[in-house]
Design a protein around this motif. Structure first.
Motif, PDB file in Angstrom:
ATOM      1  N   ALA A 125     -97.468-104.256 -48.912  1.00  0.00           N
ATOM      2  CA  ALA A 125     -98.037-105.365 -48.150  1.00  0.00           C
ATOM      3  C   ALA A 125     -96.957-105.986 -47.281  1.00  0.00           C
ATOM      4  N   LEU A 126     -97.151-105.975 -45.967  1.00  0.00           N
ATOM      5  CA  LEU A 126     -96.211-106.582 -45.033  1.00  0.00           C
ATOM      6  C   LEU A 126     -96.590-108.031 -44.754  1.00  0.00           C
ATOM      7  N   THR A 127     -97.864-108.257 -44.502  1.00  0.00           N
ATOM      8  CA  THR A 127     -98.408-109.608 -44.370  1.00  0.00           C
ATOM      9  C   THR A 127     -99.726-109.643 -45.130  1.00  0.00           C
ATOM     10  N   GLU A 128    -100.459-110.734 -44.984  1.00  0.00           N
ATOM     11  CA  GLU A 128    -101.738-110.839 -45.682  1.00  0.00           C
ATOM     12  C   GLU A 128    -102.738-109.796 -45.199  1.00  0.00           C
ATOM     13  N   ARG A 129    -102.641-109.423 -43.926  1.00  0.00           N
ATOM     14  CA  ARG A 129    -103.610-108.491 -43.354  1.00  0.00           C
ATOM     15  C   ARG A 129    -103.026-107.135 -42.981  1.00  0.00           C
ATOM     16  N   VAL A 130    -101.748-107.004 -42.994  1.00  0.00           N
ATOM     17  CA  VAL A 130    -101.096-105.769 -42.549  1.00  0.00           C
ATOM     18  C   VAL A 130    -100.366-105.127 -43.724  1.00  0.00           C
ATOM     19  N   GLY A 131    -100.551-103.835 -43.866  1.00  0.00           N
ATOM     20  CA  GLY A 131     -99.875-103.099 -44.921  1.00  0.00           C
ATOM     21  C   GLY A 131     -99.375-101.762 -44.426  1.00  0.00           C
ATOM     22  N   LEU A 132     -98.414-101.203 -45.123  1.00  0.00           N
ATOM     23  CA  LEU A 132     -97.851 -99.896 -44.790  1.00  0.00           C
ATOM     24  C   LEU A 132     -98.050 -98.965 -45.981  1.00  0.00           C
ATOM     25  N   GLN A 133     -98.770 -97.889 -45.754  1.00  0.00           N
ATOM     26  CA  GLN A 133     -99.022 -96.922 -46.828  1.00  0.00           C
ATOM     27  C   GLN A 133     -98.083 -95.722 -46.688  1.00  0.00           C
ATOM     28  N   PHE A 134     -97.408 -95.403 -47.774  1.00  0.00           N
ATOM     29  CA  PHE A 134     -96.548 -94.230 -47.823  1.00  0.00           C
ATOM     30  C   PHE A 134     -97.250 -93.160 -48.659  1.00  0.00           C
ATOM     31  N   ARG A 135     -97.233 -91.932 -48.162  1.00  0.00           N
ATOM     32  CA  ARG A 135     -97.868 -90.817 -48.879  1.00  0.00           C
ATOM     33  C   ARG A 135     -96.935 -89.611 -48.902  1.00  0.00           C
ATOM     34  N   MET A 136     -96.884 -88.956 -50.040  1.00  0.00           N
ATOM     35  CA  MET A 136     -96.252 -87.645 -50.156  1.00  0.00           C
ATOM     36  C   MET A 136     -97.310 -86.692 -50.696  1.00  0.00           C
ATOM     37  N   GLU A 137     -97.534 -85.607 -49.997  1.00  0.00           N
ATOM     38  CA  GLU A 137     -98.572 -84.648 -50.386  1.00  0.00           C
ATOM     39  C   GLU A 137     -97.957 -83.257 -50.512  1.00  0.00           C
ATOM     40  N   VAL A 138     -98.275 -82.611 -51.609  1.00  0.00           N
ATOM     41  CA  VAL A 138     -97.790 -81.253 -51.860  1.00  0.00           C
ATOM     42  C   VAL A 138     -98.999 -80.343 -51.985  1.00  0.00           C
ATOM     43  N   PHE A 139     -99.093 -79.379 -51.109  1.00  0.00           N
ATOM     44  CA  PHE A 139    -100.186 -78.415 -51.146  1.00  0.00           C
ATOM     45  C   PHE A 139     -99.698 -77.128 -51.815  1.00  0.00           C
ATOM     46  N   ASN A 140    -100.527 -76.583 -52.699  1.00  0.00           N
ATOM     47  CA  ASN A 140    -100.158 -75.416 -53.508  1.00  0.00           C
ATOM     48  C   ASN A 140     -98.883 -75.717 -54.294  1.00  0.00           C
ATOM     49  N   LEU A 141     -98.991 -76.699 -55.155  1.00  0.00           N
ATOM     50  CA  LEU A 141     -97.847 -77.221 -55.907  1.00  0.00           C
ATOM     51  C   LEU A 141     -97.075 -76.124 -56.632  1.00  0.00           C
ATOM     52  N   LEU A 142     -97.770 -75.188 -57.251  1.00  0.00           N
ATOM     53  CA  LEU A 142     -97.119 -74.136 -58.036  1.00  0.00           C
ATOM     54  C   LEU A 142     -96.732 -72.930 -57.189  1.00  0.00           C
ATOM     55  N   ASN A 143     -96.977 -73.006 -55.879  1.00  0.00           N
ATOM     56  CA  ASN A 143     -96.668 -71.902 -54.966  1.00  0.00           C
ATOM     57  C   ASN A 143     -97.338 -70.609 -55.422  1.00  0.00           C
ATOM     58  N   HIS A 144     -98.570 -70.753 -55.896  1.00  0.00           N
ATOM     59  CA  HIS A 144     -99.336 -69.586 -56.374  1.00  0.00           C
ATOM     60  C   HIS A 144     -99.779 -68.745 -55.182  1.00  0.00           C
ATOM     61  N   PRO A 145     -99.518 -67.431 -55.182  1.00  0.00           N
ATOM     62  CA  PRO A 145     -99.905 -66.599 -54.035  1.00  0.00           C
ATOM     63  C   PRO A 145    -101.405 -66.343 -54.005  1.00  0.00           C
ATOM     64  N   ASN A 146    -102.013 -66.637 -52.871  1.00  0.00           N
ATOM     65  CA  ASN A 146    -103.424 -66.343 -52.629  1.00  0.00           C
ATOM     66  C   ASN A 146    -103.507 -65.458 -51.392  1.00  0.00           C
ATOM     67  N   PHE A 147    -104.185 -64.328 -51.523  1.00  0.00           N
ATOM     68  CA  PHE A 147    -104.205 -63.343 -50.440  1.00  0.00           C
ATOM     69  C   PHE A 147    -105.572 -63.283 -49.775  1.00  0.00           C
ATOM     70  N   GLY A 148    -105.553 -62.945 -48.484  1.00  0.00           N
ATOM     71  CA  GLY A 148    -106.785 -62.717 -47.752  1.00  0.00           C
ATOM     72  C   GLY A 148    -107.431 -61.416 -48.174  1.00  0.00           C
ATOM     73  N   ASP A 149    -108.590 -61.130 -47.613  1.00  0.00           N
ATOM     74  CA  ASP A 149    -109.310 -59.910 -47.969  1.00  0.00           C
ATOM     75  C   ASP A 149    -108.514 -58.671 -47.563  1.00  0.00           C
ATOM     76  N   PRO A 150    -108.620 -57.585 -48.327  1.00  0.00           N
ATOM     77  CA  PRO A 150    -107.970 -56.330 -47.928  1.00  0.00           C
ATOM     78  C   PRO A 150    -108.550 -55.805 -46.613  1.00  0.00           C
ATOM     79  N   VAL A 151    -107.750 -55.052 -45.888  1.00  0.00           N
ATOM     80  CA  VAL A 151    -108.216 -54.417 -44.651  1.00  0.00           C
ATOM     81  C   VAL A 151    -109.349 -53.458 -45.002  1.00  0.00           C
ATOM     82  N   ASN A 152    -110.486 -53.595 -44.322  1.00  0.00           N
ATOM     83  CA  ASN A 152    -111.676 -52.829 -44.701  1.00  0.00           C
ATOM     84  C   ASN A 152    -112.024 -51.697 -43.749  1.00  0.00           C
TER      85      ASN A 152
END
Length: 235
Positions: free
Chosen positions: A162-189
């Motif tokens: 909270a910076l003032t009564e009406r103004v605030g600053l939101q901090f976010r940290m986002e991690v996508f694929n946290l475990l770094n699990h490999p996901n592959f697209g479809d095989p060439v058909n």
């Protein structure tokens, strides 16, 4: 300070064509479109999603520790689904043009091969299919095979200052694929491709603009681990 939600979906989508543009033989070539009745290209039989939100309790009641550590919230999202269909074809020239025709399965030959050198540890066996010599649709069904399943965990940590009564600053940290699990697209058909039966891209990139789908791989599920930080001014 703790919330959780989970949802599971079983579905089966069936059609004779999953898009408005197809390279199959036209009806005037004596081709029966009913032979294409099968699982849709986007058929996902099982899908599970679960999410958890936790408001982290403050370790200190006052002082600098309280100012720095209070008000944090942690979210995690788990997503999993079964593999999408894969339609095997070979390109054939006919009097009506070049079209995709499915092959015939070869009896007694395994369709999938375990291969530690292949993405996902598995590939489709090209020897399991025979291309018909005549201009006809093979006996292998449309979308008869499946690619790779998908699993991913995402994590988010955020706090609003909270910076003032009406103004605030939101901090976010986002991690996508946290475990770094490999996901592959479809095989060439495409049976005529040297890469037939092997996945040649991560799932996120296979959905990207490089495959003319219009999607940016940075914003698609199924890529390698990615971390981003954000500041949002709220008023």
């Amino acid at each position: 300070g703790f919330q959780a939600i989970a949802s599971y979906t079983w579905s089966h989508s069936i059609d004779i064509a999953s898009n408005d543009s197809t390279a199959n033989l036209p009806a005037l070539a004596g081709y029966d479109a009913r032979l294409d009745r099968a699982s849709s290209d986007f058929d996902v039989r099982h899908s599970l999603t679960a999410a958890v939100t936790y408001d982290v309790p403050a370790l200190f009641k006052n002082g600098v520790g309280s100012a720095l550590l209070r008000g944090w919230s942690l979210q995690t999202l788990f997503s999993a689904r079964t593999a999408a269909p894969v339609d095997i074809f070979s390109r054939r020239d006919s009097e009506f043009g070049t079209f995709n025709l499915r092959p015939d399965p070869v009896a007694g030959v395994p369709v999938y091969l375990s291969d530690p050198q292949a993405p996902g540890g598995r590939r489709i066996n090209p020897a399991a299919f025979a291309v018909p010599t005549a201009d006809r649709q093979g006996t292998l069904g449309r979308n008869a095979l499946r690619g790779f399943p998908f699993t991913q965990i995402d994590l988010s940590l955020h706090r609003r200052f909270a910076l003032t009564e009406r103004v605030g600053l939101q901090f976010r940290m986002e991690v996508f694929n946290l475990l770094n699990h490999p996901n592959f697209g479809d095989p060439v058909n495409d049976l005529s491709s040297d890469e037939f039966g092997r996945a040649n891209a991560m799932l996120g990139r296979s959905l990207s603009a490089t495959n003319n789908t219009g999607f940016n791989p940075l914003f698609q599920a199924g890529g390698p681990r990615a971390v981003q930080f954000a500041l949002k001014l709220q008023f």
